[in-house]
Design an enzyme around this catalytic site. Structure first.
Site, PDB file in Angstrom:
ATOM      1  CB  ALA A 187      -0.925   0.005   1.209  1.00 60.72           C
ATOM      2  N   GLY A 193       6.738  -0.096  -3.389  1.00 60.14           N
ATOM      3  CA  GLY A 193       6.945  -1.180  -4.329  1.00 60.14           C
ATOM      4  C   GLY A 193       8.409  -1.562  -4.275  1.00 60.14           C
ATOM      5  NE  ARG A 194       9.038  -6.108  -0.800  1.00 61.64           N
ATOM      6  CZ  ARG A 194       9.715  -7.112  -0.241  1.00 61.64           C
ATOM      7  NH1 ARG A 194      11.017  -6.993  -0.043  1.00 61.64           N
ATOM      8  NH2 ARG A 194       9.113  -8.210   0.115  1.00 61.64           N
ATOM      9  CG  ASP A 198      -0.722  -8.406  -1.440  1.00 62.95           C
ATOM     10  OD1 ASP A 198      -1.844  -8.926  -1.243  1.00 62.95           O
ATOM     11  OD2 ASP A 198      -0.466  -7.229  -1.122  1.00 62.95           O
ATOM     12  CG  ASN A 241     -10.252  -9.969   3.473  1.00 56.83           C
ATOM     13  OD1 ASN A 241      -9.167  -9.757   2.975  1.00 56.83           O
ATOM     14  ND2 ASN A 241     -11.176 -10.738   2.898  1.00 56.83           N
TER      15      ASN A 241
END
Length: 479
Positions: free
Chosen positions: A13, A16-17, A226, A285
Site C-alpha cells: 500500500a 513497491g520493490r 499478494d 479479511n
C-alpha cells in the site's frame, strides 16, 4: 539442475520493490535491487494510484536487476485499470480507499440478496470489492462505454511492459465477480446487475507464462494477489496449520480443497480466494497494521518521528488489557488521525481512554491479537478443524510483541516467518513455471529449510481469556 534468476515485483500500500531471486544447487537466495514509494494522488476529489510512478519504478527495477529469466507482479486485490479499444489506459486506477463505493452494498444486496451474492462469489462482502467499484462506475456511462478491457493491478503492470492482457485467477478471486468453484466469471451476476462482462479477460491459472520480452525474459502471471503469493511461501506442514498474512491488512485462513458457500460462512464474513497451488484459501479479511502505520503518520505530522521498533518498545511498557477496539470498525477505514480515533472509540464504548503513545500502540496490538482469536474460532466452527499452529507470514512476523500476543490470545504456538513471504512466493511460482521446481510443495520445503522462523509459545492463559471475554463484550456493545 542449472541456475535460474527471477525478478519479483511486490507492491504494497505504500511501497513497491524489485527482488531478484536466484535458484542454484538447490538453494534460493535473493536480494532487493530497488525500492520505491507508492504514494496515492487525489485529483478532483478522487483518490488514485499513481500508475506512471509505479511503472517508472518497475522500469528502474528491471534496469538495476540487469539479467533475469523471468519477472512477475503481485499487488493488493480488487483495484483495476480500464483500457480502451486501442489498449490505452482510460484513467489512473482508483484507490480502494476512495469513497465512491460508500453505501453501495445495500443497493446490490437488495437486488441480488446477501446470501445469494455470497453463494455466487464466495467473497466476504466488502464495499471496496471490484463488484461495487463497477457498480459505482455506472454513474459514468461514457467511461464504461469506452472501456474494452479490465485489468487488475498486477495484470495491468504486466500489460504495460509486455502488451499481454490477461487475468490471473488469484487476483480475480478478490473481485466478488468470480465463481470460486468453476474458476470463471459469474455471468448470471453480471447480467443481473447490468455490468459489462465483455471487458473481463478469460481467467488463467497462476503460473502461466504470458509473454516474452526482448532479450528472452518470460513474463509470468504468478499469484497476483499478494496474500496468495505469501501463502504460497508459507511452510505449512499439516492440515491443522492456519496462516496469517500480516501487513497493512491481516488475512487469517486455512487451505481447503473446495469453497465454503453456506449462509453461516456468509454471516461470519469469511472469504474464499484461489491460491497458487489450486487450493481455496478460506480466510477472514481483518484491518491489520494499517492502524499502526496510519498512527505513525499522524505522530510524524505532530513532529514525533517514531520508528516501528520504538513504538513496539513503548507498547511493551504500557499497562496491559486496559482498553480494546474493533480493528474493522468503520471509524478506522479512512486515512487521518488514527490515535484520535482509537481514543474516541474507547471513550464511546465506556473504556479507559489511552493517553500515551505506548498505550495507543498496545491497544492496537492487543485488539488485533484478540480479533485473530475471534476469526480463528469462526474458521474452526465452519470447517470443523482444530488448529494447532498459526504461521504468521509477511512484515508482521517482525513485530515480536504482536506475535507473542497472538500466540497467547489464540492459545496455540505461533511460527513467525518468513518475513519476505510475498516476494518469496512470487519467486517460487516463477521457478515452477520455468521448470526449476516441480511444484509449490517443493518450494515450500525449500523455504522451510532456508528461511529463519521464530517460535512463540502461549503465555498467561487466564489473563488472555479474561481479556477475550471483555473484548467480545465491547464488540457486541458497539454493534
Amino acid at each position: 539442475m542449472g541456475s535460474y534468476q527471477a525478478l519479483a515485483f511486490d507492491f504494497g500500500a505504500s511501497t513497491g520493490r524489485a527482488v531478484l531471486g536466484t535458484l542454484a544447487d538447490g538453494k534460493l537466495t535473493r536480494r532487493e535491487v530497488y525500492r520505491f514509494d507508492n504514494t496515492p494522488v487525489e485529483l478532483d476529489g478522487t483518490l488514485y494510484w499513481d500508475i506512471d510512478a509505479l511503472l517508472a519504478g518497475v522500469r528502474e527495477g528491471m534496469a538495476r536487476a540487469e539479467t533475469f529469466d523471468s519477472l512477475a507482479f503481485d499487488t493488493w486485490g480488487v483495484d483495476f485499470g480500464l483500457l480502451d479499444a486501442e489498449g490505452r489506459l482510460l484513467a489512473p486506477p482508483v484507490h480502494y480507499r476512495d469513497r465512491r463505493t460508500a453505501g453501495l452494498i445495500p443497493r446490490v444486496t437488495d437486488k441480488v440478496g446477501t446470501n445469494r451474492l455470497y453463494q455466487l462469489t464466495g467473497n466476504q462482502i466488502m464495499e471496496i470489492n471490484t463488484l461495487f467499484q463497477l457498480v459505482a462506475l455506472q454513474a459514468q456511462p461514457a467511461l464504461l462505454r469506452r472501456a474494452k478491457t479490465l485489468l487488475f493491478m498486477p495484470d495491468l503492470l504486466a500489460y504495460l511492459i509486455s502488451g499481454a492482457a490477461v487475468c490471473e485467477q488469484s487476483i480475480a478471486s478478490t473481485s466478488q465477480l468470480l465463481d470460486p468453484a468453476g474458476k470463471d466469471w459469474c455471468h448470471a451476476l453480471l447480467d443481473e446487475l447490468s455490468l459489462p462482462a465483455d471487458i473481463l479477460p478469460p481467467v488463467i491459472p497462476s503460473g502461466s507464462i504470458t509473454a516474452t520480452l526482448p532479450g528472452g525474459a518470460k513474463v509470468i502471471a504468478v499469484a497476483g494477489h499478494d496474500t496468495q503469493s505469501a501463502v504460497a511461501a508459507a511452510p505449512l506442514q499439516s492440515d491443522r496449520a492456519a496462516f496469517l498474512s500480516c501487513g497493512t491488512w491481516s488475512l487469517l485462513g486455512t487451505e481447503l480443497d473446495r469453497p465454503v458457500l453456506t449462509a453461516e460462512s456468509a454471516a461470519l464474513g469469511l472469504s474464499n480466494e484461489l491460491g497458487a497451488n489450486g487450493k481455496v484459501n478460506y480466510l477472514k479479511n481483518i484491518v491489520g497494521l494499517w492502524l499502526l502505520q496510519e498512527s505513525r503518520r499522524q505522530w510524524q505530522r505532530e513532529g514525533k518521528d517514531y520508528s516501528f521498533a520504538a513504538l513496539e518498545q513503548l507498547a511493551t511498557y504500557a499497562p496491559p488489557f486496559r482498553c480494546f477496539i474493533d480493528p474493522d470498525d468503520a471509524l478506522f477505514t479512512s486515512p487521518g488521525d488514527m490515535p484520535g480515533r482509537v481514543r474516541a472509540y474507547c471513550r464511546e464504548t465506556g473504556q479507559y481512554v489511552p493517553q500515551t503513545v505506548g498505550e495507543v500502540v498496545r491497544c492496537i496490538y492487543e485488539s488485533l491479537a484478540l480479533k485473530y482469536r475471534l476469526a480463528l474460532g469462526q474458521l474452526e466452527a465452519v470447517t470443523d478443524k482444530r488448529f494447532d499452529t498459526l504461521h504468521i507470514i509477511g512484515g508482521g512476523a517482525q513485530a515480536a510483541l504482536l506475535c507473542r500476543m497472538t500466540a497467547s490470545s489464540c492459545a496455540i504456538p505461533v511460527h513467525a516467518g518468513p518475513v519476505e513471504a510475498t516476494a518469496l512466493g512470487n519467486l517460487l511460482v516463477q521457478f515452477v513455471a520455468l521448470g526449476a521446481l516441480p511444484d509449490i510443495a517443493a518450494g515450500r520445503g525449500l523455504i522451510a529449510a532456508c528461511e529463519p522462523v521464530q517460535l512463540y509459545q502461549p503465555e498467561q492463559p487466564t489473563a488472555w481469556q479474561q481479556a477475550y471475554t471483555t473484548f467480545v463484550h465491547h464488540l457486541q456493545k458497539r454493534s
